[in-house]
Design an enzyme around this catalytic site. Structure first.
Site, PDB file in Angstrom:
ATOM      1  CB  CYS A  47     -56.362 -22.053  52.630  1.00 18.62           C
ATOM      2  SG  CYS A  47     -54.942 -22.761  53.503  1.00 18.62           S
ATOM      3  CB  CYS A  50     -51.959 -19.705  51.590  1.00 19.60           C
ATOM      4  SG  CYS A  50     -53.150 -20.703  50.657  1.00 19.60           S
ATOM      5  CB  CYS A  98     -50.095 -23.174  51.624  1.00 21.61           C
ATOM      6  SG  CYS A  98     -51.588 -23.661  52.520  1.00 21.61           S
ATOM      7  CB  CYS A 118     -65.647 -34.043  56.288  1.00 23.10           C
ATOM      8  SG  CYS A 118     -65.940 -34.002  58.049  1.00 23.10           S
TER       9      CYS A 118
END
Length: 139
Positions: A47, A50, A98, A118
């Site tokens: 991510c 985070c 997050c 996706c």
């Protein structure tokens, strides 16, 4: 339930305004605009907000859609919800740490799962195998 909560101003000290739009306003980047779409090295996709690991590179495949796509995910790292923004229901997924919006999951992927996660490239960062993973934000 997400664990990390920050204000817009706090996030914008860590990520770009374009990333914030995708991650926290559920915007979608243009197809074929992310360099991660062509990333083929071994490593991990995290991510972008985070640093939680969402996908190992072994789950990535070329879907031809213009967005980084994966046939499976680290299940504990994502949460899902129904999305009706395009009238027909879709399954949106986000970072469980997050709450950052990543993309949508579809039932048109390859074996063994038949799924296609996706993902917006702006919502991800890539760490090549052999490099240390950054610490996951906890607050």
């Amino acid at each position: 339930m997400t664990k990390v909560h920050k204000t817009r101003e706090e996030w914008l000290k860590l990520i770009s305004a374009e990333q914030y739009g995708v991650l926290f306003n559920e915007n979608t980047e243009r197809p074929f605009s992310s360099p991660l779409n062509d990333e083929k090295r071994k490593g991990h996709f995290l991510c972008a907000a985070c640093n939680q690991v969402l996908f190992p590179s072994e789950f990535k495949f070329n879907s031809g859609t213009g967005w980084p796509s994966f046939f499976d995910a680290n299940k504990e790292a994502i949460g899902t919800k129904r999305d009706f923004r395009l009238i027909l229901p879709r399954t949106e997924y986000h970072c469980s740490n997050c709450g950052g919006h990543q993309g949508h999951v579809f039932n048109d992927g390859p074996a063994p799962t038949g799924l296609r996660y996706c993902n917006n490239g702006l919502a991800l960062k890539f760490v090549p195998e052999g490099e240390p993973l950054p610490s996951v934000l906890t607050s």
